[in-house]
Design a protein around this motif. Sequence first.
Motif, PDB file in Angstrom:
ATOM      1  N   GLY A   1       4.772  17.078   9.170  1.00 40.81           N
ATOM      2  CA  GLY A   1       5.348  17.690  10.359  1.00 40.81           C
ATOM      3  C   GLY A   1       4.624  17.382  11.644  1.00 40.81           C
ATOM      4  N   VAL A   2       3.490  16.685  11.573  1.00 37.48           N
ATOM      5  CA  VAL A   2       2.721  16.338  12.773  1.00 37.48           C
ATOM      6  C   VAL A   2       3.188  14.973  13.281  1.00 37.48           C
ATOM      7  CG1 VAL A   2       0.413  15.883  13.682  1.00 37.48           C
ATOM      8  CG2 VAL A   2       0.770  17.693  11.994  1.00 37.48           C
ATOM      9  N   GLY A   3       3.234  14.802  14.602  1.00 38.21           N
ATOM     10  CA  GLY A   3       3.735  13.568  15.189  1.00 38.21           C
ATOM     11  C   GLY A   3       2.874  12.361  14.871  1.00 38.21           C
ATOM     12  N   ARG A   4       3.543  11.190  14.750  1.00 39.48           N
ATOM     13  CA  ARG A   4       2.866   9.925  14.498  1.00 39.48           C
ATOM     14  C   ARG A   4       2.720   9.140  15.792  1.00 39.48           C
ATOM     15  NH1 ARG A   4       3.653  13.170  10.197  1.00 39.48           N
ATOM     16  NH2 ARG A   4       3.282  12.104   8.239  1.00 39.48           N
ATOM     17  N   ASP A   5       1.666   8.311  15.850  1.00 35.74           N
ATOM     18  CA  ASP A   5       1.459   7.473  17.021  1.00 35.74           C
ATOM     19  C   ASP A   5       0.962   6.101  16.580  1.00 35.74           C
ATOM     20  OD1 ASP A   5      -1.239   7.831  16.381  1.00 35.74           O
ATOM     21  OD2 ASP A   5      -1.467   9.476  17.818  1.00 35.74           O
ATOM     22  N   LYS A   6       0.471   5.323  17.535  1.00 41.63           N
ATOM     23  CA  LYS A   6       0.049   3.953  17.252  1.00 41.63           C
ATOM     24  C   LYS A   6      -1.010   3.877  16.165  1.00 41.63           C
ATOM     25  CE  LYS A   6       0.921   2.105  21.916  1.00 41.63           C
ATOM     26  NZ  LYS A   6       1.493   3.332  22.506  1.00 41.63           N
ATOM     27  N   ALA A   7      -1.853   4.887  16.059  1.00 38.73           N
ATOM     28  CA  ALA A   7      -2.908   4.871  15.052  1.00 38.73           C
ATOM     29  C   ALA A   7      -2.350   5.022  13.640  1.00 38.73           C
ATOM     30  CB  ALA A   7      -3.911   5.996  15.324  1.00 38.73           C
ATOM     31  N   ASP A   8      -1.068   5.420  13.533  1.00 40.26           N
ATOM     32  CA  ASP A   8      -0.474   5.654  12.213  1.00 40.26           C
ATOM     33  C   ASP A   8       0.418   4.496  11.770  1.00 40.26           C
ATOM     34  OD1 ASP A   8      -1.516   8.404  11.989  1.00 40.26           O
ATOM     35  OD2 ASP A   8      -0.164   8.801  13.658  1.00 40.26           O
ATOM     36  N   TRP A   9       1.361   4.079  12.640  1.00 42.04           N
ATOM     37  CA  TRP A   9       2.286   3.029  12.220  1.00 42.04           C
ATOM     38  C   TRP A   9       1.832   1.646  12.665  1.00 42.04           C
ATOM     39  CZ3 TRP A   9       3.304   1.146  16.874  1.00 42.04           C
ATOM     40  CH2 TRP A   9       3.502   2.009  17.957  1.00 42.04           C
TER      41      TRP A   9
ATOM     42  N   SER B   1       0.837  -1.196   0.000  1.00 43.02           N
ATOM     43  CA  SER B   1       0.000   0.000   0.000  1.00 43.02           C
ATOM     44  C   SER B   1       0.871   1.244   0.000  1.00 43.02           C
ATOM     45  CB  SER B   1      -0.911   0.028   1.236  1.00 43.02           C
ATOM     46  OG  SER B   1      -1.689  -1.151   1.307  1.00 43.02           O
ATOM     47  N   LEU B   2       0.442   2.242  -0.730  1.00 42.70           N
ATOM     48  CA  LEU B   2       1.157   3.511  -0.798  1.00 42.70           C
ATOM     49  C   LEU B   2       0.155   4.632  -0.901  1.00 42.70           C
ATOM     50  CD1 LEU B   2       3.843   5.105  -1.081  1.00 42.70           C
ATOM     51  CD2 LEU B   2       3.621   4.797  -3.556  1.00 42.70           C
ATOM     52  N   GLY B   3       0.318   5.636  -0.063  1.00 43.37           N
ATOM     53  CA  GLY B   3      -0.561   6.793  -0.106  1.00 43.37           C
ATOM     54  C   GLY B   3       0.053   7.924   0.693  1.00 43.37           C
ATOM     55  N   GLN B   4      -0.779   8.868   1.063  1.00 43.22           N
ATOM     56  CA  GLN B   4      -0.352   9.969   1.920  1.00 43.22           C
ATOM     57  C   GLN B   4      -0.732   9.652   3.363  1.00 43.22           C
ATOM     58  OE1 GLN B   4      -1.280  14.759   2.648  1.00 43.22           O
ATOM     59  NE2 GLN B   4      -2.364  13.629   1.061  1.00 43.22           N
ATOM     60  N   SER B   5       0.143  10.009   4.283  1.00 45.65           N
ATOM     61  CA  SER B   5      -0.143   9.770   5.687  1.00 45.65           C
ATOM     62  C   SER B   5      -1.453  10.431   6.101  1.00 45.65           C
ATOM     63  CB  SER B   5       0.999  10.320   6.551  1.00 45.65           C
ATOM     64  OG  SER B   5       0.677  10.231   7.924  1.00 45.65           O
ATOM     65  N   LYS B   6      -2.086   9.826   7.089  1.00 48.22           N
ATOM     66  CA  LYS B   6      -3.305  10.446   7.627  1.00 48.22           C
ATOM     67  C   LYS B   6      -2.995  11.700   8.422  1.00 48.22           C
ATOM     68  CE  LYS B   6      -4.714   6.823   9.789  1.00 48.22           C
ATOM     69  NZ  LYS B   6      -5.587   6.012  10.672  1.00 48.22           N
TER      70      LYS B   6
ATOM     71  N   GLY C   1      -9.383   5.645   3.012  1.00 47.87           N
ATOM     72  CA  GLY C   1     -10.462   6.596   3.166  1.00 47.87           C
ATOM     73  C   GLY C   1     -10.251   7.453   4.380  1.00 47.87           C
ATOM     74  N   ALA C   2     -11.310   7.790   5.073  1.00 46.52           N
ATOM     75  CA  ALA C   2     -11.215   8.710   6.209  1.00 46.52           C
ATOM     76  C   ALA C   2     -11.488   8.046   7.547  1.00 46.52           C
ATOM     77  CB  ALA C   2     -12.200   9.855   6.006  1.00 46.52           C
ATOM     78  N   GLY C   3     -11.704   6.735   7.558  1.00 51.80           N
ATOM     79  CA  GLY C   3     -12.026   6.052   8.800  1.00 51.80           C
ATOM     80  C   GLY C   3     -10.831   5.921   9.722  1.00 51.80           C
ATOM     81  N   ALA C   4     -11.107   5.618  10.990  1.00 51.70           N
ATOM     82  CA  ALA C   4     -10.052   5.554  12.000  1.00 51.70           C
ATOM     83  C   ALA C   4      -9.063   4.433  11.731  1.00 51.70           C
ATOM     84  CB  ALA C   4     -10.672   5.387  13.377  1.00 51.70           C
ATOM     85  N   SER C   5      -9.519   3.349  11.102  1.00 51.11           N
ATOM     86  CA  SER C   5      -8.629   2.220  10.865  1.00 51.11           C
ATOM     87  C   SER C   5      -8.057   2.197   9.457  1.00 51.11           C
ATOM     88  CB  SER C   5      -9.375   0.905  11.117  1.00 51.11           C
ATOM     89  OG  SER C   5     -10.449   0.771  10.201  1.00 51.11           O
ATOM     90  N   ASP C   6      -8.254   3.265   8.705  1.00 53.45           N
ATOM     91  CA  ASP C   6      -7.758   3.309   7.332  1.00 53.45           C
ATOM     92  C   ASP C   6      -6.242   3.402   7.312  1.00 53.45           C
ATOM     93  OD1 ASP C   6     -10.345   3.265   6.486  1.00 53.45           O
ATOM     94  OD2 ASP C   6     -10.509   5.438   6.321  1.00 53.45           O
ATOM     95  N   PHE C   7      -5.684   2.884   6.238  1.00 53.30           N
ATOM     96  CA  PHE C   7      -4.230   2.863   6.143  1.00 53.30           C
ATOM     97  C   PHE C   7      -3.665   4.229   5.771  1.00 53.30           C
ATOM     98  CE2 PHE C   7      -0.203   2.203   3.967  1.00 53.30           C
ATOM     99  CZ  PHE C   7       0.475   1.470   4.922  1.00 53.30           C
TER     100      PHE C   7
END
Length: 722
Positions: free
Chosen positions: A110-118, A101-106, A126-132
């Motif tokens: 410059g904004v910090g990443r957390d468990k919901a991202d990596w 999968s390849l796309g743009q980060s949610k 899409g826009a859901g909480a569990s989207d990649f």
Amino acid sequence: MTTLKYTVNFKRTLLATLIGLSVSQYCFALEELSDDTLSDSTGEGIALLPENFSMRFNGVDEAGVGAAGGGSIRLIPVGPLSATAEAKGFQKAEVFVNGISLGQSKKNNGVGRDKADWGVGFGALGAGASDFARPIDSWGTTLNPWILKTVTDVVPSFSGIAKDVSYLTLEAPLMNQVIPTTGAESSAYNLKMGFYADAFMRDKNQPESITNKMQGLSNRIRLAAVWDGFSVNGSSLKVFRSLDGVGVGNTGGKYDVYKLIPQKDASGKVIAFVNDTANKVGTFNYGLSKSYNQTFGVAGVARLNSGKTDSTDARGSVSLGTVTRNIYQLDFSRNADNSVKRDTAGNIIYTQGVDRTSNPNTSDGVLQTYRPPDGSQATTTYNGLPSGGSFPSGGQCASAKKQNNAGAGCTVQEGVTARRFVATSTNTWTMPAAKSVLRISTQELLGTDAVGTPAFGGGVPNFNANSYPDKNAEGIFLYNPNINLVLGGLAQPLVLSTDGSNFSFELTRIPKNAAVYSKIYQKYSDISADMALNDGNTYLGNTCNINKCGGTLTIGGVNYQDSKATHSSITIGSTVYDATKNLTTAYTGKEAFGVSIGELNTVSGLSSSLIQDYTQVWMKNRQFNSSCNWLGTCTYSYGAWDSNWTAVSPQTGTTAKPDPYETTQRQNMNGQILGIQTTMPTNIQSTLNGMTPVGSAPKNNFGSAVVDGLLIQHFKFTTTGL
């Protein structure tokens, strides 16, 4: 331009996916470029500008739940195993690379990443909480797009003769000198990529079954990788026909390598070595190979960057609590014969004793290093210390008369004490916002299929971060990596060759020809001048890193890096950058982070200390008395020893003796300490008060890592047994 929102959904093959990328209606918008824009370019080309682009490998169920992220690339072993491999119990491996999968980060740039991202599962885009991920707004600009073009450059051949080389190149958008953090272009610097892989052992005795596709597969190992927050801008790939020139006195030859047999003289001393011709290690080539001439060549620059990491926002922070300061007596550890213990390096071993903070510089705990010998000391001990013998001529100090020729050695005793200055504290190590995280993990939060794979109907796994007692999710974490890897160039191509059965990938050797190597090597400004580096050549090589990668191009009033470099740079985590030298080094303070086993989080209550050991030399004296009457008859006697030890003042070093000993009697008669230097500070309290711990980092923080200025001189991979 149309913007139909669907993803690449071809089911079976990598080729189908590549075709899908080419025909997707929204992904590649062909933009018209003006003559002015292309005025600095040569050859013919196509500009590509992906907008609202994302990609994901889906499963066979195009509409159903659980199919998203289930598509696979299957790597099937071909050919038999060797008898040697089978005898060792090896089996073939079958690998499935799933859910690419390849796309743009949610998260915005410059904004910090957390468990919901990596840590998310490979779900719908899409826009859901569990989207990649989400679609990339614009992968470049109209003035700085992806470009596929042909170019002709002048390049030295392997013999150093300048010739034209035409090549086909695919170039990602150039890296902006100032990375944008807002607007459509910023999304190209904020990519998110992920995949998971299943590897199985394949039993050669079991054929693949139509009804049970898992038949013959066993011992699955699963791995997932997610990189959130990076760009590929500045990357390029060149394909061309390599030049000629090998054979003009530069082919070199071959040499054999043997084990060496030592030759000894009559006493057994090794005096020479000869080749053991019965045990050849191997045959190796040197110089250039004629297979380099006019063959298929590849060169490229892979730029995978998360952003600049030399500022405070790429470092943690340390907050100290109250600092406690103490001075302790150090007691000398003893062997069975009461001599002082030493480690393998010869350093004296201490044990920390009582607290002496209130009155540190006393003779408490003194270890006597010298006492005048007498006639009985050759076989006895005193004060718990071994005697070590007497003066060479016997017990000169046994009587006052014998002392005449012994000098001051009979009127002085010496000893030494050791003190440990300790400053302790607790601290909080605070993790900053991690703007880019690469996580490689194996543990699933929701293992929907313990042994299968989505390619054969199994469920798509969920690698969301689990919660351990220490709140650190498992996996290898690389924070803020910047990978700028230069793989050869037009003058040093990567070539493919074959000997008729096996094939090789080889990054060609650099010829010993100034017309060639001066285009590749670089002369670092901090290297002292010598004949080898002052040969009259101008060295044009340079290092590609996140800050600089060759020169600068200006397009439409915007400055870009041009990626014309010869040396690589790989950094992970906190760095220090010297713009004058274009040199990147790892930041080594406690605030550094970059590599960790398990997720890094803010941690409080960490213990830290600063320890410094000092020694103090002490002395006791006694008076030597003599008197003679008018007849010449003399009497000799000693006075009493001083009741207390006296501290010896520090000596000032000289050019000839920069580290003078404070002990004066260095015969080491007691087998203890020889030549101790006084180091106890005269300003004890201010020295102690000036000691402050630097703090501690979490135990799973391995700090930052940097490899800068890497030049690949030559490498070769060759298959065997085909």
